[in-house]
Motif scaffolding. Structure first.
Motif, PDB file in Angstrom:
ATOM      1  N   LYS A  33       0.820  -1.216   0.000  1.00 57.25           N
ATOM      2  CA  LYS A  33       0.000   0.000   0.000  1.00 57.25           C
ATOM      3  C   LYS A  33       0.853   1.265   0.000  1.00 57.25           C
ATOM      4  O   LYS A  33       0.337   2.370   0.183  1.00 57.25           O
ATOM      5  N   GLY A  34       2.168   1.082  -0.094  1.00 62.21           N
ATOM      6  CA  GLY A  34       3.067   2.224  -0.178  1.00 62.21           C
ATOM      7  C   GLY A  34       3.202   3.041   1.107  1.00 62.21           C
ATOM      8  O   GLY A  34       3.659   4.177   1.087  1.00 62.21           O
ATOM      9  N   LYS A  35       2.818   2.443   2.244  1.00 65.09           N
ATOM     10  CA  LYS A  35       2.984   3.159   3.525  1.00 65.09           C
ATOM     11  C   LYS A  35       4.472   3.331   3.824  1.00 65.09           C
ATOM     12  O   LYS A  35       5.277   2.457   3.502  1.00 65.09           O
ATOM     13  N   LYS A  36       4.794   4.451   4.476  1.00 63.72           N
ATOM     14  CA  LYS A  36       6.193   4.664   4.875  1.00 63.72           C
ATOM     15  C   LYS A  36       6.321   4.315   6.359  1.00 63.72           C
ATOM     16  O   LYS A  36       5.727   5.002   7.196  1.00 63.72           O
ATOM     17  N   ILE A  37       7.043   3.268   6.648  1.00 62.21           N
ATOM     18  CA  ILE A  37       7.203   2.861   8.051  1.00 62.21           C
ATOM     19  C   ILE A  37       8.666   2.480   8.269  1.00 62.21           C
ATOM     20  O   ILE A  37       9.274   1.815   7.423  1.00 62.21           O
ATOM     21  N   LYS A  38       9.196   2.927   9.429  1.00 60.81           N
ATOM     22  CA  LYS A  38      10.547   2.502   9.787  1.00 60.81           C
ATOM     23  C   LYS A  38      10.411   1.334  10.771  1.00 60.81           C
ATOM     24  O   LYS A  38       9.683   1.458  11.768  1.00 60.81           O
ATOM     25  N   PHE A  39      11.071   0.228  10.465  1.00 62.94           N
ATOM     26  CA  PHE A  39      11.031  -0.939  11.357  1.00 62.94           C
ATOM     27  C   PHE A  39      12.385  -1.037  12.066  1.00 62.94           C
ATOM     28  O   PHE A  39      13.426  -1.015  11.399  1.00 62.94           O
TER      29      PHE A  39
END
Ligand SMILES: Cc1ncc(COP(=O)(O)O)c(C=O)c1O
Length: 433
Positions: free
Chosen positions: A285-291
């Motif tokens: 979904k193109g979400k920007k998340i830092k893991f």
């Protein structure tokens, strides 16, 4: 001041009824397990090592896998769904503009997230006609969880427990025994492989890799027994996705969404379970998340080499493509010993190789980590397991970075277990009287 909810519950009917399998969504195909060049085929032996249903799930390309209704009932009994908390007191104390949320796997009958896969493995073992489960444990949380699930399914359970931890967690040993499990300090004289190391040094501190070899050897010799693994493998991470799937629904109800997703990582089961449903949003979904995976410098496996290696010390497993420090490496014991494993799950290793997972490794003396856990207990009131304290430390460190930068990030972190049976570890590291 406007009302701000401190926690979000789900209705029983909102409990996820399917697990999420990320394999079909991975950006590149997952490298398969391989046999070593010499010796017997470990891959052909897999049906003797793993439950048939788990083996099927391990290689499944189905994105969603049904959780049988009877198992959903067992999840209810184990306290699922579990709340997602907003850490309002901690935010205030830190004076951070960040919004912090934590998932409460500490609300578990045995103390940790490990019940999420223990329930599934014991359920399938019963269905497949086995009478006894064998396993390894590091922190003791997985051994306790399997002992619990075995008791509920009326199965016997044998646990090989890394000696360095077994020797300081007597209460947890007794808890496993109360559930009816037999518990051996590993390496033990009980197995042929354990005996070789035990005879060289009866005080050998052991490792997860050694305890896995012992659990596998024991099950291999008894047709009524099957070996169960508490981390690393694809199906174990998939069972744990119930954590992240619940958390996503809770974020919707909070009308919020995380920028940063954090958990501690040993073999990868709680990190995977919490993070992979969010990783789906990044990949699809193109979400920007830092893991961020929080680790110990005693076992910074994500900083190792990405290559094929064995999952156990005695080379009984197939070789897995993973970040590894080497399957026979010696690692210093730490209080968060559940993080002291040489390799990281193949799924998370692939995602790390794709630069989608960051990592931080905290010093072996654990002072920073336990001080952070103290800040957490004094504001939020829950005592994290030593392993979970790494997740707490990382979340607080990120929140303090936001304080400096003024960024209003949304930080989600998983608390994989409670530390009620780990107080001697806190006492030693924090010099409590
Ligand atoms: C409470 C807790 N958290 C985390 C871990 C690390 O394991 P994993 O990376 O499989 O979640 C353990 C392992 O024993 C544990 O007991």
């Amino acid at each position: 001041m406007a009302f701000q909810p401190r926690l979000m519950n789900l209705e029983p009917k909102e409990l996820p009824n399917q697990w999420y399998n990320i394999i079909p969504d991975l950006p590149v195909p997952l490298p398969p397990p391989l046999d070593p060049e010499k010796g017997e085929s470990r891959i052909k032996n897999l049906p003797n090592i793993l439950l048939a249903e788990c083996l099927k799930q391990e290689f499944s390309n189905d994105r969603w896998i049904d959780i049988p209704e009877e198992m959903q009932q067992l999840y209810f009994q184990a306290g699922r769904p579990r709340p997602l908390f907003r850490a309002l007191n901690l935010e205030k104390k830190l004076e951070t503009p960040a919004r912090l949320y934590y998932k409460s796997e500490f609300y578990s009958p045995t103390g940790s997230h490990k019940v999420n896969t223990a329930i599934a493995q014991a359920y399938y073992a019963k269905r497949e006609g086995y009478e006894r489960l064998t396993t390894e444990t590091g922190a003791g949380q997985w051994g306790t969880a399997l002992a619990y699930a075995a008791a509920l399914a009326n199965l016997k359970c044998t646990v090989y427990w890394v000696r360095a931890v077994h020797d300081w967690k007597r209460d947890r040993k007794n808890l496993m025994e109360l559930y009816g499990a037999e518990v051996y300090a590993s390496p033990s004289p009980k197995t042929e492989f354990g005996k070789t190391l035990y005879n060289q040094d009866p005080k050998h501190p052991g490792s997860l890799g050694i305890a896995i070899s012992e659990g596998m050897e024991d099950a291999n010799k008894d047709p009524k027994a099957i070996y169960c693994l508490g981390s690393v493998l694809n199906h174990v991470l998939m069972h744990q996705t119930i954590i992240g799937l619940e958390t996503k629904k809770q974020f919707e109800k909070f009308d919020d969404y995380p920028d940063t997703v954090i958990s501690c990582l040993g073999g990868g089961s709680n990190f995977g379970g919490f993070a992979l449903p969010f990783m789906h949003d990044l990949l699809k979904k193109g979400k920007k998340i830092k893991f961020i995976a929080a680790q110990s410098q005693a076992a910074p496996n994500l900083q190792g080499e990405y290559k094929y290696d064995f999952a156990d010390y005695a080379e009984m497993t197939p070789m897995l493509k993973m970040y590894t420090l080497g399957h026979q490496i010696s690692m210093a014991p730490v209080k968060g010993d559940g993080l002291r494993y040489h390799g990281c799950s193949p799924i998370l290793s692939l995602l790390r190789d794709q630069k989608l997972i960051d990592t931080v490794a905290y010093p072996q003396d654990e002072k920073h980590v336990f001080e952070r856990a103290k800040e957490f207990i004094r504001t939020e009131g829950f005592l994290p397991a030593p392993e979970s304290a790494y997740s707490v430390a990382c979340a607080i460190d990120e929140a303090l970075k936001c304080k400096e930068s003024g960024e209003k990030k949304v930080i989600a972190f998983n608390i994989s277990g409670h530390g009620f049976l780990d107080i001697p570890g806190y006492r030693e590291v924090l010099n409590l009287k």
